[in-house]
Design a protein around this motif. Structure first.
Motif, PDB file in Angstrom:
ATOM      1  N   LEU A 106       0.836  -1.207   0.000  1.00  0.00           N
ATOM      2  CA  LEU A 106       0.000   0.000   0.000  1.00  0.00           C
ATOM      3  C   LEU A 106       0.871   1.257   0.000  1.00  0.00           C
ATOM      4  N   ILE A 107       0.685   2.089  -1.010  1.00  0.00           N
ATOM      5  CA  ILE A 107       1.467   3.312  -1.151  1.00  0.00           C
ATOM      6  C   ILE A 107       0.707   4.517  -0.622  1.00  0.00           C
ATOM      7  N   CYS A 108      -0.575   4.595  -0.937  1.00  0.00           N
ATOM      8  CA  CYS A 108      -1.370   5.748  -0.510  1.00  0.00           C
ATOM      9  C   CYS A 108      -2.846   5.356  -0.443  1.00  0.00           C
ATOM     10  N   THR A 109      -3.545   5.927   0.509  1.00  0.00           N
ATOM     11  CA  THR A 109      -4.989   5.711   0.658  1.00  0.00           C
ATOM     12  C   THR A 109      -5.719   6.992   0.302  1.00  0.00           C
ATOM     13  N   PHE A 110      -6.770   6.856  -0.468  1.00  0.00           N
ATOM     14  CA  PHE A 110      -7.614   7.989  -0.811  1.00  0.00           C
ATOM     15  C   PHE A 110      -8.897   7.881   0.009  1.00  0.00           C
ATOM     16  N   VAL A 111      -9.056   8.816   0.944  1.00  0.00           N
ATOM     17  CA  VAL A 111     -10.243   8.838   1.808  1.00  0.00           C
ATOM     18  C   VAL A 111     -11.268   9.754   1.162  1.00  0.00           C
ATOM     19  N   LEU A 112     -12.383   9.176   0.754  1.00  0.00           N
ATOM     20  CA  LEU A 112     -13.418   9.935   0.066  1.00  0.00           C
ATOM     21  C   LEU A 112     -14.395  10.552   1.061  1.00  0.00           C
ATOM     22  N   VAL A 113     -14.649  11.840   0.902  1.00  0.00           N
ATOM     23  CA  VAL A 113     -15.636  12.519   1.744  1.00  0.00           C
ATOM     24  C   VAL A 113     -16.573  13.329   0.846  1.00  0.00           C
ATOM     25  N   ASP A 114     -17.806  13.438   1.252  1.00  0.00           N
ATOM     26  CA  ASP A 114     -18.826  14.166   0.493  1.00  0.00           C
ATOM     27  C   ASP A 114     -18.597  15.667   0.666  1.00  0.00           C
ATOM     28  N   SER A 115     -18.304  16.338  -0.424  1.00  0.00           N
ATOM     29  CA  SER A 115     -17.981  17.771  -0.346  1.00  0.00           C
ATOM     30  C   SER A 115     -19.148  18.619   0.136  1.00  0.00           C
ATOM     31  N   ARG A 116     -20.364  18.078   0.116  1.00  0.00           N
ATOM     32  CA  ARG A 116     -21.546  18.850   0.510  1.00  0.00           C
ATOM     33  C   ARG A 116     -21.737  18.896   2.024  1.00  0.00           C
TER      34      ARG A 116
END
Length: 201
Positions: A106-116
């Motif tokens: 694992l190199i990097c994790t992308f944590v997704l969040v709702d921009s609204r």
């Protein structure tokens, strides 16, 4: 980076059964209704790669997709209010945690969040876990097309203020995306490409 091939490899709940290849991995994770599958499909240019559903919590396994035959995109189960039993939720938490603590590729994790939305406690707690365990991550703001630019900017500034109030010295690198408007695709893929090039040097 141009994605020429994106193929499903394996799904499982046991990190020891993940691919043995020493290829770099980039994990995508977020709350159950954040639009993760739609974003993955947009990035790869394949509308059927990751399963999308009107019912949150569709992803319940560690899903590996090999991209351009030289890196893995890893689609992880959403956390939050997915409509699954408490025992299943605990299982998810264990194998998700195992993946982050044991997966050397694992190199990097992308944590997704709702921009609204205002910063959610569960997202902040998850990012704190990544920080405490030394796992590099970026924030990916999704659904940016649902907001006017001024409101989007205010929301991100508020996110920065909340994150740097107590825990973080500075807000991690972030990307602004929209699956439907295909926003942020080039920036995200170029970031991954840059990291892959650095690994090869």
């Amino acid at each position: 980076m141009k994605i020429k091939t994106a193929n499903f490899v394996i799904s499982n709940t046991d990190v020891s059964k993940c691919p043995k290849d020493r290829l770099p991995e980039y994990a995508f994770i977020g709350r159950s209704n954040v639009g993760k599958s739609s974003l993955i499909n947009m990035l790869t240019g394949n509308s059927k790669l990751a399963k999308t559903s009107g019912r949150p919590g569709k992803t319940q396994l560690i899903n590996h997709f090999i991209i351009n035959n030289n890196w893995f995109l890893v689609d992880l189960p959403g956390y939050g209010y997915a409509q699954v039993s408490k025992s299943k939720r605990q299982t998810f938490q264990k194998f998700i945690k195992d993946y982050f603590l044991k997966r050397e590729q694992l190199i990097c994790t992308f944590v997704l969040v709702d921009s609204r939305l205002a910063p959610q406690k569960i997202d902040l707690e998850f990012m704190a876990f990544l920080g405490e365990t030394g796992i590099p991550f970026c924030i990916v703001f999704t659904k940016s097309d649902k907001l006017k630019p001024s409101q989007l900017n205010r929301n991100i500034q508020h996110y920065n203020k909340v994150m740097t109030k107590d825990v973080w010295e500075s807000m991690p690198q972030y990307f602004i995306t929209s699956a439907s408007a295909k926003a942020g695709k080039e920036e995200l893929l170029n970031f991954i490409d840059t990291l892959n090039q650095q690994l090869n040097e």
